[in-house]
Structures are given as C-alpha cells and as structure tokens.
Design an enzyme around this catalytic site. Structure first.
Site, PDB file in Angstrom:
ATOM      1  N   ALA A   1       0.859  -1.178   0.000  1.00 42.73           N
ATOM      2  CA  ALA A   1       0.000   0.000   0.000  1.00 42.73           C
ATOM      3  C   ALA A   1       0.901   1.237   0.000  1.00 42.73           C
ATOM      4  O   ALA A   1       2.083   1.143   0.348  1.00 42.73           O
ATOM      5  CB  ALA A   1      -0.868  -0.012   1.250  1.00 42.73           C
TER       6      ALA A   1
ATOM      7  N   GLY B   1       0.981  -5.161   0.694  1.00 38.25           N
ATOM      8  CA  GLY B   1      -0.119  -5.178  -0.261  1.00 38.25           C
ATOM      9  C   GLY B   1       0.310  -5.710  -1.628  1.00 38.25           C
ATOM     10  O   GLY B   1      -0.536  -6.161  -2.407  1.00 38.25           O
TER      11      GLY B   1
ATOM     12  N   GLU C   1       0.023  -9.314  -1.236  1.00 37.16           N
ATOM     13  CA  GLU C   1      -1.421  -9.573  -1.112  1.00 37.16           C
ATOM     14  C   GLU C   1      -2.110  -9.503  -2.481  1.00 37.16           C
ATOM     15  O   GLU C   1      -3.042 -10.259  -2.752  1.00 37.16           O
ATOM     16  CB  GLU C   1      -2.047  -8.575  -0.124  1.00 37.16           C
ATOM     17  CG  GLU C   1      -1.587  -8.857   1.312  1.00 37.16           C
ATOM     18  CD  GLU C   1      -2.025  -7.786   2.302  1.00 37.16           C
ATOM     19  OE1 GLU C   1      -1.692  -6.592   2.068  1.00 37.16           O
ATOM     20  OE2 GLU C   1      -2.693  -8.117   3.287  1.00 37.16           O
TER      21      GLU C   1
ATOM     22  N   GLU D   1       4.386  -5.447   7.125  1.00 33.40           N
ATOM     23  CA  GLU D   1       3.523  -4.435   7.755  1.00 33.40           C
ATOM     24  C   GLU D   1       3.831  -4.251   9.229  1.00 33.40           C
ATOM     25  O   GLU D   1       3.707  -3.144   9.774  1.00 33.40           O
ATOM     26  CB  GLU D   1       2.043  -4.810   7.588  1.00 33.40           C
ATOM     27  CG  GLU D   1       1.472  -4.603   6.193  1.00 33.40           C
ATOM     28  CD  GLU D   1       1.687  -5.776   5.256  1.00 33.40           C
ATOM     29  OE1 GLU D   1       2.535  -6.642   5.559  1.00 33.40           O
ATOM     30  OE2 GLU D   1       1.010  -5.833   4.208  1.00 33.40           O
TER      31      GLU D   1
HETATM   32  C1  3H9 Z   1       0.672  -2.361   3.364  1.00 32.40           C
HETATM   33  O1  3H9 Z   1       0.920  -2.863   2.300  1.00 32.40           O
HETATM   34  C2  3H9 Z   1      -0.677  -2.476   4.033  1.00 32.40           C
HETATM   35  C3  3H9 Z   1      -1.557  -3.505   3.414  1.00 32.40           C
HETATM   36  O2  3H9 Z   1      -1.294  -4.776   3.946  1.00 32.40           O
HETATM   37  C4  3H9 Z   1      -3.001  -3.239   3.746  1.00 32.40           C
HETATM   38  C5  3H9 Z   1      -3.622  -2.036   3.177  1.00 32.40           C
HETATM   39  C6  3H9 Z   1      -5.112  -1.955   3.406  1.00 32.40           C
HETATM   40  N1  3H9 Z   1       4.646   3.439  -0.105  1.00 32.40           N
HETATM   41  O3  3H9 Z   1      13.388   2.048   0.493  1.00 32.40           O
HETATM   42  P1  3H9 Z   1      13.792   2.812  -0.698  1.00 32.40           P
HETATM   43  C7  3H9 Z   1       9.370   5.056  -1.161  1.00 32.40           C
HETATM   44  S1  3H9 Z   1       1.802  -1.402   4.181  1.00 32.40           S
HETATM   45  C8  3H9 Z   1       5.064   4.667  -0.384  1.00 32.40           C
HETATM   46  O4  3H9 Z   1      14.856   3.842  -0.548  1.00 32.40           O
HETATM   47  P2  3H9 Z   1      14.966   0.446  -1.841  1.00 32.40           P
HETATM   48  C9  3H9 Z   1      10.419   5.421  -0.137  1.00 32.40           C
HETATM   49  O5  3H9 Z   1       9.879   6.277   0.840  1.00 32.40           O
HETATM   50  C10 3H9 Z   1       3.221  -1.394   3.113  1.00 32.40           C
HETATM   51  N2  3H9 Z   1       6.371   4.957  -0.624  1.00 32.40           N
HETATM   52  O6  3H9 Z   1      14.187   1.844  -1.909  1.00 32.40           O
HETATM   53  C11 3H9 Z   1      11.453   6.108  -1.009  1.00 32.40           C
HETATM   54  O7  3H9 Z   1      11.005   7.420  -1.261  1.00 32.40           O
HETATM   55  P3  3H9 Z   1      12.058   8.605  -1.460  1.00 32.40           P
HETATM   56  C12 3H9 Z   1       3.973  -2.653   3.169  1.00 32.40           C
HETATM   57  C13 3H9 Z   1       7.236   3.939  -0.577  1.00 32.40           C
HETATM   58  O8  3H9 Z   1      15.188   0.042  -3.232  1.00 32.40           O
HETATM   59  C14 3H9 Z   1      11.389   5.320  -2.317  1.00 32.40           C
HETATM   60  O9  3H9 Z   1      10.118   4.672  -2.327  1.00 32.40           O
HETATM   61  N3  3H9 Z   1       5.187  -2.548   2.390  1.00 32.40           N
HETATM   62  C15 3H9 Z   1       6.841   2.630  -0.284  1.00 32.40           C
HETATM   63  O10 3H9 Z   1      16.116   0.540  -0.917  1.00 32.40           O
HETATM   64  C16 3H9 Z   1      12.487   4.270  -2.447  1.00 32.40           C
HETATM   65  O11 3H9 Z   1      12.462   3.456  -1.290  1.00 32.40           O
HETATM   66  C17 3H9 Z   1       6.358  -2.199   2.919  1.00 32.40           C
HETATM   67  O12 3H9 Z   1       6.487  -2.019   4.099  1.00 32.40           O
HETATM   68  C18 3H9 Z   1       5.464   2.394  -0.050  1.00 32.40           C
HETATM   69  N4  3H9 Z   1       4.994   1.160   0.209  1.00 32.40           N
HETATM   70  O13 3H9 Z   1      13.947  -0.547  -1.150  1.00 32.40           O
HETATM   71  C19 3H9 Z   1       7.532  -2.077   1.966  1.00 32.40           C
HETATM   72  N5  3H9 Z   1       7.933   1.831  -0.284  1.00 32.40           N
HETATM   73  O14 3H9 Z   1      12.876   8.236  -2.650  1.00 32.40           O
HETATM   74  C20 3H9 Z   1       8.247  -0.779   2.193  1.00 32.40           C
HETATM   75  C21 3H9 Z   1       8.976   2.625  -0.582  1.00 32.40           C
HETATM   76  O15 3H9 Z   1      11.207   9.804  -1.616  1.00 32.40           O
HETATM   77  N6  3H9 Z   1       9.308  -0.538   1.264  1.00 32.40           N
HETATM   78  N7  3H9 Z   1       8.566   3.895  -0.766  1.00 32.40           N
HETATM   79  O16 3H9 Z   1      12.881   8.618  -0.196  1.00 32.40           O
HETATM   80  C22 3H9 Z   1      10.509  -1.157   1.332  1.00 32.40           C
HETATM   81  O17 3H9 Z   1      10.740  -2.019   2.142  1.00 32.40           O
HETATM   82  C23 3H9 Z   1      11.576  -0.700   0.396  1.00 32.40           C
HETATM   83  O18 3H9 Z   1      11.232   0.570  -0.074  1.00 32.40           O
HETATM   84  C24 3H9 Z   1      11.819  -1.621  -0.838  1.00 32.40           C
HETATM   85  C25 3H9 Z   1      12.789  -0.920  -1.816  1.00 32.40           C
HETATM   86  C26 3H9 Z   1      12.440  -2.938  -0.362  1.00 32.40           C
HETATM   87  C27 3H9 Z   1      10.557  -1.882  -1.594  1.00 32.40           C
END
Ligand code: 3H9
Length: 723
Positions: free
Chosen positions: A63, A102, A105, A125
């Site tokens: 999400a 998500g 999911e 999450e």
């Molecule tokens: C969820 O899914 C809830 C659902 O179950 C239910 C809903 C009803 N959203 O980390 P990076 C941005 S909760 C928005 O440096 P990497 C991040 O802020 C979500 N923005 O890259 C950054 O922005 P900026 C569950 C996001 O290659 C840029 O993307 N998912 C999101 O080192 C680059 O990120 C997670 O918890 C997001 N979901 O790592 C996954 N994700 O450039 C969270 C990232 O402006 N994300 N951004 O600073 C991660 O773990 C890592 O970002 C990922 C990439 C491994 C994907």
C-alpha cells in the site's frame, strides 16, 4: 493522482504493468488503473489471460505508506482485489522484484504466481505498526500453513523467490524474461484449465491447524521475545486464529479489517511510519546533489582487530566485499580473527547461515601486520581505541601507505574528525564512520562530516552504508556527534537520580518498562565502569558529581560485567544482572558527601527526567544544525533514527523527538520548567522547545538553521564524562 497501469496485449494476453516509480506502491492512480484495466481485459473477447507485473525494480511494494492517516478517496485496495479475484480469465502475477505487503497480497489474489530469480516476497507491515490488511493474514496461512505464515508476518522478513517457490507461495520461477515467461504461462493455463485456483478456497492447511494450540502459543512467545511492547503482533496472531477457526473466509476478512483499523488508529503506527520515512530522509543530504558521483568500493581495509574492527570487517564480508584487517600486534590479530570465526560459527549453529556460506564469507577476511598490505583498498576504516594522538599517528601513516584516492574513515565515537583530516594530504577523503557495537548487528552508522569532507566522499559513504544494510545518519563534526551528545544528558540524569535516592535496578526497570532495550546502569556495567574512571584519572581532572558513584565503585574493583560486579552482581557465565545490596551503603555515603538528601523517587519521574534530557539535547542539536535536517515535512527523523538504531529506544515510540511531538511540546516544556526549578544548570531549555510549545507546534515545524554554529570543545579522548 499518483501512479498508473500501462495496458497492452500480446498474443491474446493482456499485460498490466504497474507504473508508480520508484517502487510501485498501490497509490490511488494504481488502484483506479487496476480496476479499469481488469474491466478492459475482461470485456475484450480476444484476451484469454492477464499478466500483472511492475515497471522497474519492484512488482508492488505494498500500500502507499504516505496515505496512512490521510483521508482516502476513490476505490480501495479491496475493490481492486475483488476485480482480480472475480476475473473469469486467469490472472498471473509476474513478480519482477519486491512483492511486499499489499504487493504480495495482490499476488495472492491472482490465480497463479511466477517470479524472476531477483523477485522477493514478504509481509513487512508489522514494521510499520500494522498488519497485512488486504487479505494477507487470511490467504498466506492457507498457502503455507498458519505456523509458517505467522513467522513470516511477525518477522516481516524478505523471502527470496527460490525459497518462496519451495514454500509454495509461487508456482514457477522464471529464468529468462519474466513477462515473456508469464505470458507463456498464461496462454498455457488458459488453454488447459477451465477453472483457476484461488487461495481463498484452499482450506486444508488451516483446518489441519484447528485445535493445535502450540501454533498460537509459539507465535505469542516469538512476539514477546522479538517485538516487546508492540501492538500489531498480537493483532496479527488474532487474525491467524480467526483464519484457523472461522469456517467462512469472508468472516475472517471482516475480522482482519477490524483489527487493521485498530492498528491504524494506534499511535504506534504513526511512530513507526515516522521512522520508515525518517530513515529514508536521513540517507539524503540536503546540500549534496543526487547526481554526485560515487566511488566504487571493491575492497576495504580495517585498522585494529578488536571488537569494533572485527565487527566492521564482518559487515563488509557479509555483503561480499573482501576486507583486510591490520593490527600491530600478532596476538591481538589472532584473538580478533578467532572472535570473528566464533561469531560466524554461532550463526551457522543457529541456522542463520550454511557452513558453505560461512567458508565463503570468512574467506573474504584476510589480515596482517603491515599497512603496505592495504595499499590497494578503496576505503580504510580505523577502529582503534579512542585516543586522538594514536589516531593522528595512524592517519599520517595511512595517508602515505594507501592509494591516493582511497577514503580514510575513522570509527571514532567522539573525536575531532577535522583534526584527523588536517594531518593528511587528502582532507576531502576523510570522514567519520561511527559504527555501534556489535557492529555486525547494530544498524546505526553515524557518518561524521568534517569541514573538508568532499561531496563525493559523503555520497559514497551514504551509499556504502545502505549497501552494508545500515541506517546512515549524517552529523556535523561536533563534540559527541548526535548520539553520544544526547546520551550524555540521559546518563547524567540517571546518575543524578541515583544520588537523589533511586537505586540502579529501579532506574533500569522504569526505563525498560518504558521500552528501552537496556537501562542505563545495565548499559554502564556492559560497557565497563573502569573506562571513564581510567580516562578521568589519566586526564587528572576532577570527576563531575555524576561520576562520583561510578568512581567509588571502581575504587572497590567493581568494573561491571567484565569482573562480575559493578552496579549489579553477575554469576559467572551469565549476563543476567542481580541487585547488589552491598552497594547501597556506597550510594548513601556518596549522596551525603555531595550534599544530597535521598528520597523516594517515582518511576514516572525517572522516565521524564531521562527521556526529556534526550529530547532537550536533541532540540539543541536541531537548533545548531549538527543534525543536518529540520523543517522538511514533519521529519526530525535524524535523532530518532539514531536513537532507535543505535541506543535501544523503542521503535514503537518513534524515537525521542517523535515521542515529544506526540506528548505535546507544551507538556514537555512545562515539565522541563519544573525540573529547572531544582536544577537550573542542567535544565537549560532549548529555545526551540519554548518557541514551538507556544504555537502548539511540533519539532518538524522548526525552520532549518541558517548558520551552523561553530564547532568547539573536543577532548583528546572521547571516553569521559559520566561513563
Ligand atoms: C501495506 O501494504 C498495508 C496492506 O497490507 C493493507 C492495506 C489496506 N509506499 O526504500 P527505498 C518510497 S503497508 C510509499 O529507498 P529500496 C520510499 O519512501 C506497506 N512509498 O528503496 C522512497 O522514497 P524517497 C507494506 C514507498 O530500493 C522510495 O520509495 N510494504 C513505499 O532501498 C524508495 O524506497 C512495505 O512495508 C510504499 N509502500 O527498497 C515495503 N515503499 O525516494 C516498504 C517505498 O522519496 N518498502 N517507498 O525517499 C521497502 O521495504 C523498500 O522501499 C523496498 C525498496 C524494499 C521496496
């Protein structure tokens, strides 16, 4: 609207490509796009199957985290998922990169999942104070079984595609072009099968778990051990209990939605998301352009084979970078390497790495006695004990011995990085890299920017920090940098509380109940009380009042864990602290000698005084611009990232600055004023707290300082003060 879906058709297969750079979260545009594209594919008679994939390095990273806590308009994730699940044509998730939260999911709603070898999955999450709220808690247990699903959700870990295939989360691994392979897969299943499987209908594994109480009790034990104080883990476990016990899948989904809202409304969610964005903001430096070139780091050198040197060497080896350790003493070197080997063996014994991985990784660490052996490295990190003269001598030698364009870094915890830079011919290549012990475990990397540190050096270190799987935070070269400067006020208060009547175990347990991973006196016992005592003796200076009890204990050979007695007593072979009643007479005497009248002290006073000391110093650091950021968005994340990743502050409170924001700066300000009545010298309130509290502001509202205040006051040894 953020994000979209690129739609195309190849060989009768509709390809839906999520396009929401950089990591394709399910923002509003993506949700809209998914619904529209699914409808388009469904109504197109020439389309027999659908492939869903992501553009760039990610499938879908979950999400959109920035939407939590905001008013959301338009279709929900559930609306989009319903279209996928109800499709009459087979939908294949082509997982090209991260399928997290998500994102996984979404894939679990598809009929089939194909992944490239670089793909990885996970439900992280919990790290945001949330639970997988788009069906993850109901579908994953049906696919991998409730016990395994709970481990995945409670750890939040990333699982590589090969492992996910073994677990049965994905159906096929693509060796070539993921989209081409998924299209072929789609054509194949569209041709062969009349019906297509849905995870919601797989009940065998959840039914088999009914009545097995161990699954839930083991999950509770795991959560208690690894996620102390956190709200979401209990809710995740409850969701899985519902998945096991409810006959109707949709009833389970309703429960999941209910518990998700509870997590969303819990203050821990805001605190943990603050840290998610704080870590990412901390890794960017305001005045270092994004396009600044970075050096390649292919080989590293470490000076010193002690605990820190060994731990830092492991960080490099763990990610495949060869590293050479130099120590002047052969015996030390042998001991250091044996300690590294022990650490790796421990990991093998615990199943965290295989024997082959250990051989390969440990094989990347070489060692020797001469600086000539590291002439070709790209970076050297000096990790000897905290003595400026010794470090200056080492930097002069390194400057001669190591190739001209290599970075020279110091693992100092508080010495003057500019002094080190100035003794070399390459001041632009000199930087502080303050790792935290144990360096191979702790995530914090305090990057100390000297006056002459070049942009290229800084950009290289920040990117290296990320590669080393650390959370890098930049500090100006100022005494104590960020973390230890804040710690000084915290330990000062802990020591004052001891002088005023509290006992070490009372202070520790109050702060541990607040959520700190270790109370200050347990920490002092771990570090060794003798370090500061010896440093004070060497410098010939009078000990501050707050170090008097520490000195009195050392005078009686009570050095801490290292000799089994300090503030606590220890039984040989155990690190468990036992109160030391024999010390109480010493506390009483020192209190009396220094004019303190001992009194009952409440746990709340202990928490307020220690934590607000951190907050007040953090605010001064912000004012001075020692931490590089303030004012952009609501991010004052640097101090919070430091405290959570390096000092055991509970992540679910979001760090000391976020804690203060959430308590209200007016409340914090009033408490500091109250403390100042008894101790005006210590409680000099940061101007920022005063001004922000008047306008009911938060730390994130503070303007970035125009002038950074000049740096002064470095000691020749950074071990002193209250330690
Ligand atoms: C969820 O899914 C809830 C659902 O179950 C239910 C809903 C009803 N959203 O980390 P990076 C941005 S909760 C928005 O440096 P990497 C991040 O802020 C979500 N923005 O890259 C950054 O922005 P900026 C569950 C996001 O290659 C840029 O993307 N998912 C999101 O080192 C680059 O990120 C997670 O918890 C997001 N979901 O790592 C996954 N994700 O450039 C969270 C990232 O402006 N994300 N951004 O600073 C991660 O773990 C890592 O970002 C990922 C990439 C491994 C994907």
């Amino acid at each position: 609207m953020k994000g979209k879906i690129n739609y195309s058709v190849t060989d009768g297969i509709a390809i839906l490509e999520v396009d929401n750079p950089p990591v394709n979260p399910l923002s509003d545009g993506v949700r809209h796009g998914l619904i529209e594209s699914m409808e388009k594919a469904e109504s197109d008679d020439s389309v027999v199957g659908i492939v869903l994939t992501g553009k760039g390095r990610s499938f879908i990273a979950g999400a959109d985290i920035s939407e939590f806590g905001q008013q959301i308009e338009g279709p929900s994730i559930h609306d989009a998922f319903e279209k996928i699940e109800k499709s009459t044509k087979p939908v294949i998730a082509a997982i090209n990169g991260s399928a997290l939260g998500g994102g996984l999911e979404t894939a679990l709603c598809c009929h089939y999942r194909v992944s490239s070898k670089q793909g990885f999955i996970g439900l992280p999450e919990v790290n945001l104070g949330l639970l997988p709220g788009a069906g993850g808690t109901q579908r994953l247990p049906r696919l991998v079984g409730p016990a395994e699903a709970l481990k995945i959700m409670l750890s939040g870990r990333h699982i590589p595609a090969v492992k996910a295939l073994d677990m049965g989360v994905i159906d096929s691994l693509s060796e070539g072009d993921i989209v081409e392979d998924a299209v072929a897969f789609a054509k194949d299943v569209a041709e062969k099968n009349e019906t297509h499987p849905l995870v919601r209908n797989l009940n065998e594994k959840v039914l088999a778990a009914r009545g097995d109480e161990n699954i839930i009790s083991e999950a509770r034990a795991l959560a208690a051990k690894t996620r102390k104080g956190q709200f979401a883990p209990g809710k995740i476990i409850q969701c899985v209990e519902e998945a096991i016990n409810l006959d109707d899948f949709d009833e389970g989904m309703k429960k999941e939605a209910e518990y998700f809202i509870e997590c969303l409304l819990n203050p821990q969610r805001e605190a943990m998301i603050h840290i998610f964005f704080g870590e990412r903001a901390a890794s960017k430096i305001n005045d270092v352009p994004k396009e600044t070139p970075k050096m390649d780091i292919n080989k590293a050198g470490i000076i010193g084979s002690g605990t820190m040197g060994g731990g830092i060497a492991m960080c490099f080896a763990n990610i495949g970078i060869p590293v050479h350790i130099v120590d002047q003493d052969e015996e030390n070197l042998k001991k250091g390497l044996a300690a590294i080997e022990r650490n790796y063996k421990f990991m093998v014994d615990r199943g965290r790495m295989s024997a082959e991985q250990m051989e390969k990784t440990f094989g990347l660490i070489s060692s020797g006695l001469s600086y000539e052996e590291i002439s070709d490295v790209d970076i050297v990190i000096e990790a000897v004990y905290e003595n400026l003269d010794l470090k200056l001598e080492i930097f002069k030698k390194l400057d001669e011995a190591v190739k001209d364009d290599a970075i020279l870094a110091s693992n100092t915890s508080g010495l003057d990085v500019d002094a080190l830079a100035d003794c070399t011919k390459r001041p632009g290549k000199v930087v502080g890299t303050h790792f935290f012990s144990p360096a191979n475990v702790m995530r914090l990397l305090e990057v100390v920017r000297g006056e002459k540190t070049s942009n290229e050096t800084l950009a290289t270190i920040m990117s290296l920090g990320k590669v080393l799987k650390k959370a890098p935070v930049v500090s100006l070269n100022a005494p104590g940098f960020i973390g230890n400067r804040m710690l000084f006020g915290y330990t000062t208060q802990a020591n004052k509380l001891l002088l005023e009547g509290a006992l070490p175990h009372q202070v520790d347990s109050a702060l541990e109940n607040f959520g700190m991973s270790m109370g200050p006196f347990r920490m002092l016992d771990l570090v060794g009380l003798d370090l500061g005592w010896r440093a004070r003796k060497l410098s010939g200076t009078e000990s501050p009042i707050t170090a008097k009890i520490n000195d009195a204990l050392c005078d009686l050979d009570r050095y801490g864990q290292k000799n089994g007695k300090g503030f606590y007593n220890y039984v040989e072979g155990s690190r468990a602290p036992h109160p030391a009643p024999e010390n109480e007479a010493i506390y009483e005497q020192v209190s009396k000698d220094n004019g303190f009248e001992r009194r009952e002290i409440s746990d709340q006073e202990i928490i307020d005084r220690c934590i607000l000391a951190l907050v007040n110093e953090g605010a001064k650091i912000l004012e001075e611009g020692v931490a590089q950021r303030s004012g952009d968005m609501d991010v004052v994340g640097d101090m919070d990232v430091v405290y959570i990743n390096g000092y055991g502050f509970p992540i679910w409170r979001g760090g000391p600055m976020q804690y203060a924001n959430m308590e209200g700066l007016d409340v914090i300000s009033a408490k500091i004023d109250e403390f100042a009545k008894n101790d005006p010298e210590f409680w000099q309130k940061a101007d920022l707290i005063g001004s922000l509290s008047e306008v009911k502001g938060r730390f994130g509202d503070a303007p970035a300082p125009e002038d950074r205040k000049p740096v002064s006051g470095f000691n020749k040894s950074s071990v002193a003060g209250n330690l």
